[in-house]
Design a protein around this motif. Structure first.
Motif, mmCIF file in Angstrom:
data_model
loop_
_atom_site.group_PDB
_atom_site.id
_atom_site.type_symbol
_atom_site.label_atom_id
_atom_site.label_comp_id
_atom_site.label_asym_id
_atom_site.label_seq_id
_atom_site.Cartn_x
_atom_site.Cartn_y
_atom_site.Cartn_z
ATOM 1 N N ALA A 1 6.630 -25.869 11.603
ATOM 2 C CA ALA A 1 7.123 -24.552 11.190
ATOM 3 C C ALA A 1 8.180 -24.765 10.130
ATOM 4 N N LYS A 2 8.242 -23.855 9.130
ATOM 5 C CA LYS A 2 9.247 -24.010 8.090
ATOM 6 C C LYS A 2 9.676 -22.646 7.556
ATOM 7 N N THR A 3 10.838 -22.624 6.921
ATOM 8 C CA THR A 3 11.293 -21.428 6.222
ATOM 9 C C THR A 3 11.019 -21.685 4.740
ATOM 10 N N TYR A 4 10.201 -20.796 4.112
ATOM 11 C CA TYR A 4 9.816 -21.058 2.722
ATOM 12 C C TYR A 4 10.986 -20.867 1.764
ATOM 13 N N GLY A 5 11.097 -21.797 0.819
ATOM 14 C CA GLY A 5 12.162 -21.732 -0.184
ATOM 15 C C GLY A 5 11.721 -20.913 -1.395
ATOM 16 N N PRO A 6 12.601 -20.701 -2.377
ATOM 17 C CA PRO A 6 12.298 -19.822 -3.515
ATOM 18 C C PRO A 6 11.107 -20.290 -4.356
ATOM 19 N N PHE A 7 10.997 -21.609 -4.577
ATOM 20 C CA PHE A 7 9.924 -22.059 -5.482
ATOM 21 C C PHE A 7 8.548 -21.926 -4.843
ATOM 22 N N PHE A 8 8.554 -21.895 -3.473
ATOM 23 C CA PHE A 8 7.271 -21.697 -2.805
ATOM 24 C C PHE A 8 6.655 -20.381 -3.265
ATOM 25 N N TRP A 9 7.503 -19.357 -3.365
ATOM 26 C CA TRP A 9 7.004 -18.035 -3.746
ATOM 27 C C TRP A 9 6.575 -18.014 -5.221
ATOM 28 N N VAL A 10 7.304 -18.806 -6.036
ATOM 29 C CA VAL A 10 6.893 -18.919 -7.452
ATOM 30 C C VAL A 10 5.482 -19.517 -7.518
ATOM 31 N N ALA A 11 5.295 -20.629 -6.800
ATOM 32 C CA ALA A 11 4.000 -21.315 -6.813
ATOM 33 C C ALA A 11 2.904 -20.399 -6.284
ATOM 34 N N LEU A 12 3.246 -19.682 -5.200
ATOM 35 C CA LEU A 12 2.267 -18.793 -4.586
ATOM 36 C C LEU A 12 1.837 -17.702 -5.570
ATOM 37 N N THR A 13 2.847 -17.114 -6.244
ATOM 38 C CA THR A 13 2.548 -16.061 -7.226
ATOM 39 C C THR A 13 1.633 -16.608 -8.314
ATOM 40 N N CYS A 14 2.014 -17.794 -8.798
ATOM 41 C CA CYS A 14 1.221 -18.427 -9.863
ATOM 42 C C CYS A 14 -0.229 -18.579 -9.415
ATOM 43 N N ASN A 15 -0.400 -19.080 -8.187
ATOM 44 C CA ASN A 15 -1.764 -19.287 -7.674
ATOM 45 C C ASN A 15 -2.529 -17.976 -7.587
ATOM 46 N N TYR A 16 -1.879 -16.945 -7.072
ATOM 47 C CA TYR A 16 -2.557 -15.656 -6.933
ATOM 48 C C TYR A 16 -2.941 -15.085 -8.297
ATOM 49 N N VAL A 17 -2.014 -15.225 -9.234
ATOM 50 C CA VAL A 17 -2.311 -14.698 -10.576
ATOM 51 C C VAL A 17 -3.576 -15.366 -11.128
ATOM 52 N N LEU A 18 -3.611 -16.705 -11.007
ATOM 53 C CA LEU A 18 -4.775 -17.421 -11.538
ATOM 54 C C LEU A 18 -6.062 -17.016 -10.816
ATOM 55 N N ILE A 19 -5.976 -16.945 -9.485
ATOM 56 C CA ILE A 19 -7.191 -16.644 -8.720
ATOM 57 C C ILE A 19 -7.650 -15.213 -8.983
ATOM 58 N N ILE A 20 -6.672 -14.275 -9.019
ATOM 59 C CA ILE A 20 -7.057 -12.874 -9.223
ATOM 60 C C ILE A 20 -7.597 -12.665 -10.643
ATOM 61 N N THR A 21 -6.948 -13.322 -11.634
ATOM 62 C CA THR A 21 -7.443 -13.186 -13.016
ATOM 63 C C THR A 21 -8.883 -13.674 -13.114
ATOM 64 N N GLY A 22 -9.126 -14.833 -12.511
ATOM 65 C CA GLY A 22 -10.487 -15.376 -12.523
ATOM 66 C C GLY A 22 -11.459 -14.399 -11.887
ATOM 67 N N ALA A 23 -11.024 -13.822 -10.762
ATOM 68 C CA ALA A 23 -11.898 -12.876 -10.055
ATOM 69 C C ALA A 23 -12.170 -11.652 -10.921
ATOM 70 N N ILE A 24 -11.151 -11.229 -11.688
ATOM 71 C CA ILE A 24 -11.357 -10.056 -12.563
ATOM 72 C C ILE A 24 -12.415 -10.355 -13.627
ATOM 73 N N PHE A 25 -12.327 -11.554 -14.184
ATOM 74 C CA PHE A 25 -13.351 -11.953 -15.179
ATOM 75 C C PHE A 25 -14.744 -11.779 -14.591
ATOM 76 N N LEU A 26 -14.884 -12.273 -13.365
ATOM 77 C CA LEU A 26 -16.206 -12.211 -12.739
ATOM 78 C C LEU A 26 -16.578 -10.778 -12.376
ATOM 79 N N LEU A 27 -15.568 -10.003 -11.924
ATOM 80 C CA LEU A 27 -15.832 -8.612 -11.535
ATOM 81 C C LEU A 27 -16.308 -7.790 -12.722
ATOM 82 N N ARG A 28 -15.698 -8.070 -13.897
ATOM 83 C CA ARG A 28 -16.104 -7.344 -15.099
ATOM 84 C C ARG A 28 -17.597 -7.522 -15.322
#
Lengths: 590, 125
Positions: free
Chosen positions: A142-169
């Motif tokens: 178990a851990k308490t997430y630090g600030p950069f974890f959320w940065v990395a997470l956001t980055c990952n979501y942005v990339l995955i969602i953008t890719g998905a949008i390309f395909l959705l189009r």
């Protein structure tokens, strides 16, 4: 005894590992398809991610768990990048991101994340307060997430969602086959994404461990299904855009306010403009003055000569108004189709046709002349046999010989205009040139053209079609006359025949204006002429070239501007051992 | 030596050519009958004793080829084509239809006489 949850998780993860390897192997066989490279990276990243997590669940100390957790990060941070590039390459139909320079900017945050994960003990930017939690069915960290974890997470979501949008189009604009591909891919990506969101934000209390990599096993199956059913990585997806980019026809799309919405590379090349005019409101005359006054948004076709990269071309310009069913027009489309070749072909046929009709006309006129000439020659001959005074006899002789001369010219014309058999026979070049000169004799005398002939007396024969060769020589002689007369109203044409090695060489040297250097390379091209409109078709020398080449010979010109031109023809010497049917000559009654 | 004057039928639509040939032949002691079209040939052949025909190819109305076929249906007399059309195919066709020789327009009067003489000599043999 192991906890059933743990067994289930470990089985699922092992399955995920196997699926990732299989996906990598299957797609590896089609690695040249757009997006295949990225998909292989995706499979490998999933493998690393899953492997890290599988080993983590088997560890019982905090250090071990953290170590394998960190290994898993190597995979989990590369999955979104691979996914993003996959979507980009796959939907564009190109292998856009194949070199590292382009990929690097997208890797900065994931790379930083991996470094921070491994050095977390010193800064706790990724997590803090890590400890083993034993309250669940099996041991997790178990851990308490630090600030950069959320940065990395956001980055990952942005990339995955953008890719998905390309395909959705694509889901909405693609053809049905590609829609099937896209649905497979959307399922493949949305599952891990959903699961990951559930895990991170603890939306469902049950899972105590991130099972995202396991969901990638399901993704893998979805991708393999797409592969089998919808020919994923086989048919070039979304080929339409690719075709438009690659096609040689120029395409321009305008909206109703004349804003240029799209221009394919061919259109950009045709007008020689910068790509950044796309999106601007422009008038057509800005693209080319030739398009000035072209009514916008009026459907139809016109032909237009344009100069593209220094080359004169003829374009057929088609304007199409675009509107949805029963609705106001939304824009208009211009298609520029290069029809230069077709036009040239048409003109060539037309010129040939014209030559043929001139031939027919000549032949008709010549035949009609023969009857009166027969009377003149016949009666004068008949009279000459009578006992006449000397002066009448002399005058009658003039009438007779002039009529004979006229008959000879008519005969020459008929020979030239006639349809000739295609066969080649051993021929004497000197004789053929003499025949050509006979036809030009009158014109040459009238125009102060002096012809000097230096014929080799022992010239070997060449295998040739007499009429075609005569056409070649006449063409060159007439050309020389034309340019000499134009330059100084008279001229000297020197014709030399000689044996040169295995060839018979003929040279026609005039004292005309010569050929400018820049014209030398176009001399034998069809439709190249420096004569005024109506005086030359630009076909003469190209026909000569065709005939000589067909005789296995060579024709070329040597000239320096201002000192006349010299046309040289070389034809291979006829070797009597060659197979030839000399009887052909006997059949040729005329 | 020719005992009896040979009779030659000249068929040509051009009056001057007919006149010319007639005068040339008569001066060489032939009897000449003229026809200005192919249609007249049939009648002349049955009413006169003809030894040789000089036949133009290009004529309005009945073409020289048709006229030649007509002659060949009735007789084997020598026929010399007189023509401005000297294309190999035209000549070949004439020979196929039964012509014996040809003279190309414009011709030399001596050549015309020589060819006529040669044909008549052969047909007498």
């Amino acid at each position: 005894m192991k906890d059933p949850y743990l067994v289930f998780y470990q089985c699922a993860m092992s399955l995920s590992l196997v699926v990732s390897v299989l996906v990598a192997i299957i797609i590896g066989k089609r690695r040249k398809a757009p997006g295949a490279g990225a998909m292989i990276s995706l499979a490998i990243s999933t493998f690393v991610w899953t492997l890290g997590f599988l080993l983590e669940t088997n560890s019982h100390t905090l250090e071990q768990q953290l170590f394998y957790n960190n290994i898993g990060y190597l995979g989990s941070m590369t999955v979104p990048i691979a996914w993003f590039f996959f979507a980009l390459n796959y939907t564009s139909g190109k292998r856009l991101f194949t070199n590292w320079k382009r990929i690097t900017p997208f890797c900065i945050i994931p790379l930083a994340t991996v470094i921070l994960v491994w050095t977390n003990n010193w800064h706790h930017l990724m997590w803090s307060n890590e400890h083993l939690a034993t309250s669940g069915p099996f041991i997790v960290t178990a851990k308490t997430y630090g600030p950069f974890f959320w940065v990395a997470l956001t980055c990952n979501y942005v990339l995955i969602i953008t890719g998905a949008i390309f395909l959705l189009r694509r889901l909405f604009v693609g053809a049905p086959l590609y829609r099937g591909q896209a649905i497979s891919l959307i399922i493949a990506v949305s599952l891990p994404l959903l699961w990951n969101i559930i895990y991170i934000f603890s939306l469902v209390p049950l899972p105590h461990k991130d099972l995202t990599p396991v969901t990638f096993a399901i993704s893998g199956i979805a991708i393999v299904r797409g592969l089998m059913r919808f020919k994923l990585f086989r048919a070039i997806p979304f080929a339409r855009e690719f075709i438009i980019e690659q096609m040689s026809d120029g395409i321009l799309v305008f909206d109703m306010s004349n804003r240029l919405l799209e221009a394919n590379p061919a259109a950009i090349e045709i007008f020689g403009v910068n790509r950044n005019i796309i999106g601007k409101r422009i008038s057509l005359s800005l693209l080319s003055t030739a398009l000035e006054g072209m009514p916008p948004a009026k459907p139809g076709r016109i032909e237009l000569p344009l100069t593209v990269s220094g080359e004169k071309r003829i374009y057929e310009i088609e304007t199409v108004v675009m509107h949805e069913k029963h609705k106001e027009p939304v824009g208009w489309l211009i298609i520029l189709h290069n029809i230069t070749e077709r036009k040239n072909m048409q003109e060539q046929l037309l010129a040939q046709d014209r030559l043929a009709s001139i031939g027919k006309l000549t032949s008709g006129v010549a035949h009609e002349l023969n009857n009166p000439l027969t009377s003149i020659i016949g009666f004068s001959e008949f009279l000459l046999k009578r006992d006449l005074s000397h002066d009448i006899h002399a005058d009658l002789n003039v009438i007779n010989s002039e009529a004979e001369r006229a008959a000879k010219i008519v005969e020459g014309l008929l020979t030239f205009a006639r349809k000739h058999p295609e066969d080649k026979l051993p021929s004497n070049i000197n004789v053929i040139i003499e025949k050509a000169l006979e036809i030009r004799d009158y014109e040459q005398k009238n125009n102060n053209i002096e012809v000097i002939t230096r014929f080799a007396q022992d010239l070997p024969e060449v295998m040739g079609n007499e009429f075609q060769l005569q056409q070649v020589f006449l063409n060159i002689i007439i050309n020389a006359e034309f340019f000499m007369i134009e330059a100084h109203g008279k001229g000297v044409l020197t014709i030399v025949t000689e044996k040169a090695g295995d060839c018979v060489r003929v040279s026609f040297t005039d004292d005309g204006p010569g050929i400018p250097k820049e014209n030398m390379k176009y001399l034998f091209s069809p439709f190249f002429t420096t004569k005024e409109v109506g005086k030359g078709t630009g076909l003469g020398l190209s026909i000569c070239h065709g005939i000589i080449t067909e005789h296995d010979g060579r024709i070329w010109a040597e000239s320096e501007s201002g000192t006349g031109a010299c046309f040289i023809i070389e034809l291979p010497v006829y070797n009597s051992n060659q197979k030839t049917n000399r009887l052909n000559r006997i059949n040729d009654i005329s | 030596m020719v005992e009896k004057k040979a009779t030659i039928l000249v068929v040509d639509d051009d009056q001057h050519i007919r006149d010319l040939i007639q005068r040339v032949l008569e001066s060489a002691d032939y009897r000449v009958i003229t026809a200005s079209s192919g249609g007249e040939i049939s009648g002349k052949l049955s009413s006169e004793e003809i030894d040789l025909v000089l036949l133009d190819i290009k004529m309005p109305g009945m073409h020289g080829f048709q006229a030649l076929e007509l002659i060949r249906e009735k007789s084997d007399i020598p026929v010399i084509m007189v023509t401005a059309m000297d294309e190999a195919t035209t000549l070949q066709h004439s020979f196929n239809l039964g012509a014996d020789d040809y003279v190309k327009k414009p011709f030399r009067t001596n050549e015309l006489l020589a060819r006529i003489h040669a044909k008549l000599r052969r047909s007498k043999e």
